[in-house]
Structures are given as structure tokens and as C-alpha cells.
Design an enzyme around this catalytic site. Sequence first.
Site, PDB file in Angstrom:
ATOM      1  N   PHE A 111       0.859  -1.074   0.147  1.00  0.00           N
ATOM      2  CA  PHE A 111      -0.021   0.015  -0.292  1.00  0.00           C
ATOM      3  C   PHE A 111       0.829   1.379  -0.122  1.00  0.00           C
ATOM      4  O   PHE A 111       0.156   2.429  -0.386  1.00  0.00           O
ATOM      5  CB  PHE A 111      -0.607   0.227   1.308  1.00  0.00           C
ATOM      6  N   LYS A 112       1.738   1.311   0.177  1.00  0.00           N
ATOM      7  CA  LYS A 112       3.019   2.222   0.114  1.00  0.00           C
ATOM      8  C   LYS A 112       2.799   3.176  -0.835  1.00  0.00           C
ATOM      9  O   LYS A 112       3.194   4.127  -0.803  1.00  0.00           O
ATOM     10  CB  LYS A 112       4.207   2.146   0.580  1.00  0.00           C
TER      11      LYS A 112
END
Length: 495
Positions: A111-112
Site C-alpha cells: 500500500f505504500k
Amino acid sequence: MKNIMYNSTRGEDIDVSSIEALVRGIAYDGGLYVPTRFYDIGDLNRLMDLSYKDLALEIIRAFFPEFSETEILNYIEGAYDNKFNTSQIAPIVNTAGVYFLELFHGPTLAFKDMALTLLPYLLMGASKKNNNPAEIVILTATSGDTGKAALEAFKDVKGTKIIVLFPSEGVSEIQKRQMITQEGNNTFVIAIKGCFDDAQNAVKQIFADKEFNNIAKNKGYILSSANSINVGRLIPQTVYYFYAYLQMLKTGALTAKEKINIVVPTGNFGNILAAYYCTKMGLPVNKLICASNENNVLYDFFKTGMYDKRRTLRPTISPSMDIIISSNLERLLYDISGEDAEFVRNMMKDLNEKGYYEVSDRLRDNMNLFYGGYADESDTLAAIEDVYNKSNYLMDTHTAVAYSVYKNYFNTTGDNTKTVVASTASPFKFARSVCDALKMDTKNATDFELVRLLSNKTDIPIPSPIYNLETKPIFHNILCEKDDVRDTIKNILGI
Ligand SMILES: *Cc1c(COP(=O)(O)O)cnc(C)c1O
């Protein structure tokens, strides 16, 4: 209405423009920047047909008012392009009794990417507006996911160099291979002998080293960081929670203004804080469920009101959540105390000096929206197996922590509010643990063999960022002692 500005949680560095907040990252007084007010999103029905990018434009431009609409639009077009393997960017999957919000379709499968693909544009745009002639050196320590996402985001971005430090023992084989095969003329990767804390400390020492910073400055460099305290990472993370809600509204899963629960597998408290900020912007939320692994500092905090860092870190199969000090919690403290900077300063002082802090019952009432839970290693493995067997849906270890905590919450409260689970990584990134959960024989196999076995078993294609990793050339092979990091970085920069 007055444009949104930024204030430090510690009260000394106030009314700063979004440009300054982006470039500085952390406030002069050591605090974190928070917006002076929140954008009110208004009637959600009107946004139902927006694409992810259109919605991102709607939200993000409000928080960065010094940029023109065209500038922000160009940044968004550059960030959320075909680096993502779906034009939905953050698709939602309704199965196993929840709505999985899949945040792992970006270039590094975690998700970064949702914010880090945009950060270089915001940072370079801000730097240009600031008339800053220096080259920006991004220096980041990683426990695995941030490092690769930052390398990929900043590779070949003109006017930047990026240096990532990772612990030689402490990242998965796939995470390591993702980093040492990194392309780009401005990327540098250093393995340091030690654990994540050693890497993190080495970076902190360099940021605090006045002499080093001066030498760098004289050579035309300024140091910056890509970690999750920068508002350029926080704000873009609010977009996908609204996006999830709007997709559910559109398909009729929700009626207008119906509340949802959101479950977030949490480490540094960045992702769940973004969800909290959404509630201040008008997202209807019943509970924010903060899911921890065995490093359950936050669970204890929500249960007792005491944040106690006096414990040892336990390495788990959800390594991106192996954190004892959740930096972004400082922003929540600021908010629940009615923006009381003195209170925040006292809490942070206690944390530093005594190793813990405690908030009053009155303030705890202001955190009623949150519910804290945690999953141990066997809960996590069982959740992966159970959801796969019953619903044919494959979760990674971090998402499984969230799911397990949610099941527990549901069983104890009976709350049947529709629930979104933030799904933060591709299961292939943590193939060994996922194969273990499915009771596959992992003993004599490499991680790459396990990726293939997992794909065969589940009929899910291997995501392209992993597909060719095994045969990619290795470009980075620096291995250094923790005391040699400073010299190694000086060498890289030629200073
Ligand atoms: C970083 C990360 C988390 C934790 O997110 P925070 O914003 O630090 O709370 C959870 N899962 C994965 C896969 C991550 O990479």
C-alpha cells in the site's frame, strides 16, 4: 474560506504553507504538521461516478492550495498510470463477509505505493516553488516495503538522489531482491549489518548531524525523508477510503449516509490516521478498527489509555507492522486534546524520558471511534487458511491480521455494520508465510519457488513486479557495518 495551512503538533512552527510542510517533512520543533482545517467533502452522491484519479484531484488539491489544479492533475496522471495493474487503482472485493480494499496493485505490491508514487511530484513541485536550487537527497531506512516503494517512486526523478538502508538480516528474500535489483542512475541501496533499529538509528543520526548537513548543503544537497510523517504521504492516503465508500454506494451495498467500519493493519499509525482524517472530512464511519500483530502497543493504548514502549520488538510474519513507536499517533493526540500543543509536548517528553505516557479518561472518550485489537502468529495463519478455504480469497499476512481482529470484534460485539478491510500487500510478497498457512511444504524451497507453487495452487497469476525478479541483474551490493554508514553515504555523494 481561508486556504488550508499547516501547524506543528508541538505548537511552535505554525501557519506554514503546504509547500514548506512538504519540503521540511518534520516541523522545526520536532512535531508533525497537521492541516489547520479539514476539507468538507459535502454530498457524497455527487462524487459517485468519479474515477480514482478524479476523486484524488478533488481531495488532494484542497490540501495543497499553493499548487494549481493543472499541476495537481499532472502529478496525479503521472502517479496513478499503468504502473498500477488495474485502472481502478484501488479495487474493492466483497467476500468472506467484508469488503477488501485492495491497496497493493502498484509497482511494489504494497500500500505504500498509493502515496509514494505521488510524493516525488509533490516534493519536486514544492521545491521548485521554493526556488530551491539544491538537489534533494532522500534518505530512508526500511523494514522492507517503504524502501522499495520509495526507490521505485524516485528512480530517475531529476534533481533527486535516493539512498535506502535495509537491515541485512530482517527483510524477506523477495523484499531484498526487489531492492538490490533496483534500476535508475540516482538510486543507492545499502545493506547494513544489523536489524531494522540499527538502520533506523543510523539514518536518524545523520539527520541530526549538523556537520554532515552543512557539508552536504555546501555541495548543493539537502537531505529529506520519504517516511510516513510527511503530509505528502498522509493526504493521498485519504483518497482510497472515500473511493471504497463511493464504490459501495454505487453498487447499492450502502444507502446514502450509511456508516461503515474500517479495519486497518497498523504499524506507524499512518494509514489508519488517514481514515480518521476522512471522518473529519465527512466520511460516515461507525468504528475504526486498529489491528496490531504481537507488537500490540496500540492495542494496550486503546484498552488502557497508556502508551508504553518499554518492551522488546518481536519479529513476526507481518514485518511491516513490527513497530514499537507509532509516530503518527502524535497527530491523534493533538486532535483529541482539542489541538493542545502543550499536552502533546508533555506526552512526547514522558515517552522519551519515562518510556510511557498516559491520557486521561476525559480524552479517552474522544477516541471512542477507535477499537483496538491484535492477532498473534497462529491467529494470522489460521485467518489466511480459513478465508482461502471458505471463500477462495488469498490474503497476505498483514491483511490477515486485520481480518482476524475484525472476526474477533464481530464475534464479541455482534456489530453487523458493513466493513472495509484495508488489504495492504500482495500475498506473493510474503509467499513463504502464506504457503505455510495453506500447509504447503515449504522446507526445502526458495521463496521464488514458493511464489510459483502458490500461483499454481491458487490459479492467481504471479504479479509482474515479482515475475522476473529472480533473473533480474543485481545492481547494488554495498554491505556495511552500522558505524560506517556515514562514510558510505559521504562516498556515494562524493562529499
Ligand atoms: C507499512 C505497512 C503497514 C502499516 O501501515 P502504517 O501506516 O505504518 O500503520 C501495513 N501493512 C503493510 C503491508 C505495510 O507495508
